[in-house]
Design a protein around this motif. Structure first.
Motif, PDB file in Angstrom:
ATOM      1  N   GLU A  11       6.394   3.778  -9.282  1.00 41.86           N
ATOM      2  CA  GLU A  11       5.371   4.341 -10.174  1.00 41.86           C
ATOM      3  C   GLU A  11       4.819   3.284 -11.132  1.00 41.86           C
ATOM      4  O   GLU A  11       3.605   3.155 -11.298  1.00 41.86           O
ATOM      5  CB  GLU A  11       5.975   5.501 -10.969  1.00 41.86           C
ATOM      6  CG  GLU A  11       4.986   6.138 -11.920  1.00 41.86           C
ATOM      7  CD  GLU A  11       5.612   7.243 -12.748  1.00 41.86           C
ATOM      8  OE1 GLU A  11       6.167   8.181 -12.158  1.00 41.86           O
ATOM      9  OE2 GLU A  11       5.557   7.153 -13.983  1.00 41.86           O
ATOM     10  N   VAL A  12       5.735   2.517 -11.739  1.00 37.37           N
ATOM     11  CA  VAL A  12       5.290   1.493 -12.697  1.00 37.37           C
ATOM     12  C   VAL A  12       4.428   0.453 -11.981  1.00 37.37           C
ATOM     13  O   VAL A  12       3.365   0.049 -12.467  1.00 37.37           O
ATOM     14  CB  VAL A  12       6.517   0.835 -13.387  1.00 37.37           C
ATOM     15  CG1 VAL A  12       6.092  -0.390 -14.186  1.00 37.37           C
ATOM     16  CG2 VAL A  12       7.213   1.846 -14.296  1.00 37.37           C
ATOM     17  N   ASN A  15       0.982   2.002 -11.046  1.00 41.53           N
ATOM     18  CA  ASN A  15       0.136   2.225 -12.225  1.00 41.53           C
ATOM     19  C   ASN A  15      -0.373   0.910 -12.819  1.00 41.53           C
ATOM     20  O   ASN A  15      -1.504   0.824 -13.281  1.00 41.53           O
ATOM     21  CB  ASN A  15       0.870   3.043 -13.279  1.00 41.53           C
ATOM     22  CG  ASN A  15       0.861   4.517 -12.930  1.00 41.53           C
ATOM     23  OD1 ASN A  15      -0.057   5.000 -12.261  1.00 41.53           O
ATOM     24  ND2 ASN A  15       1.879   5.233 -13.333  1.00 41.53           N
ATOM     25  N   ARG A  16       0.485  -0.116 -12.791  1.00 46.89           N
ATOM     26  CA  ARG A  16       0.032  -1.421 -13.306  1.00 46.89           C
ATOM     27  C   ARG A  16      -1.078  -1.971 -12.423  1.00 46.89           C
ATOM     28  O   ARG A  16      -2.026  -2.567 -12.909  1.00 46.89           O
ATOM     29  CB  ARG A  16       1.201  -2.395 -13.348  1.00 46.89           C
ATOM     30  CG  ARG A  16       2.099  -2.119 -14.509  1.00 46.89           C
ATOM     31  CD  ARG A  16       2.973  -3.281 -14.812  1.00 46.89           C
ATOM     32  NE  ARG A  16       3.783  -2.980 -15.966  1.00 46.89           N
ATOM     33  CZ  ARG A  16       4.840  -3.662 -16.322  1.00 46.89           C
ATOM     34  NH1 ARG A  16       5.223  -4.691 -15.597  1.00 46.89           N
ATOM     35  NH2 ARG A  16       5.521  -3.330 -17.386  1.00 46.89           N
ATOM     36  N   GLN A  19      -4.277  -0.060 -12.991  1.00 45.14           N
ATOM     37  CA  GLN A  19      -4.845  -0.339 -14.319  1.00 45.14           C
ATOM     38  C   GLN A  19      -5.817  -1.525 -14.278  1.00 45.14           C
ATOM     39  O   GLN A  19      -6.644  -1.682 -15.179  1.00 45.14           O
ATOM     40  CB  GLN A  19      -3.710  -0.634 -15.303  1.00 45.14           C
ATOM     41  CG  GLN A  19      -4.034  -0.246 -16.723  1.00 45.14           C
ATOM     42  CD  GLN A  19      -2.813  -0.228 -17.601  1.00 45.14           C
ATOM     43  OE1 GLN A  19      -1.698  -0.512 -17.154  1.00 45.14           O
ATOM     44  NE2 GLN A  19      -2.993   0.096 -18.858  1.00 45.14           N
TER      45      GLN A  19
END
Lengths: 204, 255
Positions: A11-12, A15-16, A19
């Motif tokens: 997830e991290v 999402n990064r 972004q």
């Protein structure tokens, strides 16, 4: 059950990555009602990707079935992740059931996200220096890629022509053709013997 | 406050001790007023610095974006607030909140030392947060929930102030997953921790309370159930360092 830290890591990372492209979040918002289940065969891990305006959520359980299920070995998922052409078909070894359009939209969404190194480092070292640094890095990467290609070609040539450990492509192709011809002749010969045996049995 | 409304005969735990509900808040306040000035040094000593990794995990999982509104409940010395403030940027807003004035003072001083000024600092009880409904994208509570008297009320209050789609992250000590690790952890908590408290902070009782309060805190699955009861959805538990610490995350998905 999939370790929750694996979900958090994915997830991290996603999402990064998302972004980097503000428009990608609007696409995530549009996919709010969709979800993707990834089933990693062998580990028996199941990861559920859900979408919202802030990016994606990755969990290891979900009350309702996901819009699309993608199942396969970790190696097949790795090939999918590394594939540059997001409009191309899936790598072999992956099975998709459910709404495949959701998976395709997500792949296109990931494909649209670009990473501009120059833009990223410009606030840190200034526009001019960032341009020169990225040009230098591109030259270095280009030289590394060309050197790698040359090394691979030279090694292959040495193994083919000097040590004769490898066959040349054209020789291998000729040999395969010979094998095919031999197989066809053996098949015909076998058919003729069978026919002769049937004729002999009929006369007796 | 729920403690004010409760029957004076009701009791709750303060570490391993049962105390009148109305007394717990005062006694927790005394503990944290006592340890405030050395809180971060003791955290480093007690966790061997690993608390920084746990907090880093929370920051990464929170994924704060520029322009978001963040509430750091029981924010104490402001570790999380500082990082969230950088991520939320000038368009966003991060509010540091704690029930304890001494901890808030310490937090404000540390933030100023790091060049972070003008950030709202609010002395508030987590059970009845003084903020409008649906006003934050993210609410965090790090190592604070176990000190709250009415945890269910605090979870409901934190959910109330979350915007639709917002997330609550709870970082708290929890129950080790491995029996061997649990024994070592017990020895460490009840023998070494109070001793360190005595030597470094000259306050053995406060650190004994910290160890006892960790044991009285709900385990991973119980807290997850409490979050679901408070109306949070997609609740997920992330065990860190073998379950010594757990991060719980839930979303307010109600429109």
């Amino acid at each position: 059950m999939t370790p929750s830290l694996v979900c958090a890591g994915l997830e991290v990372a996603l999402n990064r990555y998302l972004q980097l492209e503000p428009a990608a979040l609007a696409d995530c918002e549009r996919m709010r009602d969709s979800s993707i289940e990834l089933h990693l065969a062998g580990f028996e891990w199941r990861l559920f990707i859900e979408f919202d305006a802030k990016g994606v959520r990755v969990g290891n359980e979900r009350a309702e079935p996901a819009s699309v299920l993608v199942s396969g070995a970790p190696r097949a998922f790795a090939k999918l992740a590394l594939k540059r052409d997001h409009d191309a078909g899936l790598p072999p070894g992956l099975e998709v059931s459910g709404d495949a359009e959701v998976l395709q939209r997500f792949r296109r969404l990931l494909g649209r996200v670009g990473f501009d190194l120059e833009e990223w480092i410009a606030p840190l070292i200034g526009d001019g220096a960032a341009h020169r640094a990225t040009q230098a890095l591109r030259s270095l990467l280009g030289w590394t890629r060309r050197s790698g290609d040359t090394l691979a070609m030279n090694t292959a040539e040495y193994l083919r022509e000097e040590t004769r450990d490898l066959a040349r492509g054209v020789d291998a192709s000729d040999w395969m053709d010979d094998v095919d011809r031999l197989r066809e002749r053996v098949d015909r010969f076998e058919a003729r013997i069978a026919q002769l045996e049937r004729n002999k049995a009929h006369k007796q | 406050m729920s403690s004010d409304r409760s029957d004076p005969r009701d009791t709750t735990h303060f570490g391993f001790e049962q105390v009148p509900v109305g007394d717990k808040q005062r006694r927790v306040r005394e503990v944290f007023s006592s340890v405030a000035s050395r809180y971060d040094v003791m955290n480093d000593l007690m966790s061997l610095g690993i608390h920084r990794v746990w907090k880093r995990f929370v920051i990464d999982l929170a994924g704060v974006r520029p322009g978001e509104r963040v509430l750091d409940v029981a924010g104490g010395t402001g570790d999380l607030t500082r990082e969230f403030s950088k991520l939320a940027g000038p368009q966003g807003q991060v509010v540091l909140s704690d029930i304890n004035a001494a901890m808030l003072g310490e937090g404000r001083r540390r933030l100023a030392d790091k060049g972070i000024v003008g950030l709202p600092v609010v002395q508030a009880n987590a059970e009845c947060l003084p903020f409008a409904d649906a006003s934050f994208d993210l609410v965090t509570i790090g190592f604070g929930l176990r000190n709250v008297t009415d945890k269910d009320a605090a979870l409901r209050s934190m959910r109330r102030v979350l915007k639709p789609g917002g997330r609550l992250i709870v970082l708290e000590f929890s129950k080790p997953l491995n029996a061997g690790l649990s024994k070592i952890y017990d020895q460490y908590s009840f023998k070494l921790l109070p001793l360190m408290g005595k030597l470094v902070a000259n306050d053995e009782a406060s650190y004994r309370y910290l160890a006892e309060s960790i044991r009285m805190h709900p385990d991973q699955q119980t807290l997850k159930g409490m979050m679901e009861n408070a109306g949070l959805e997609r609740c997920q538990v992330y065990n860190l360092t073998g379950g010594i610490v757990a991060v719980h995350r839930g979303f307010n998905l109600a429109a």
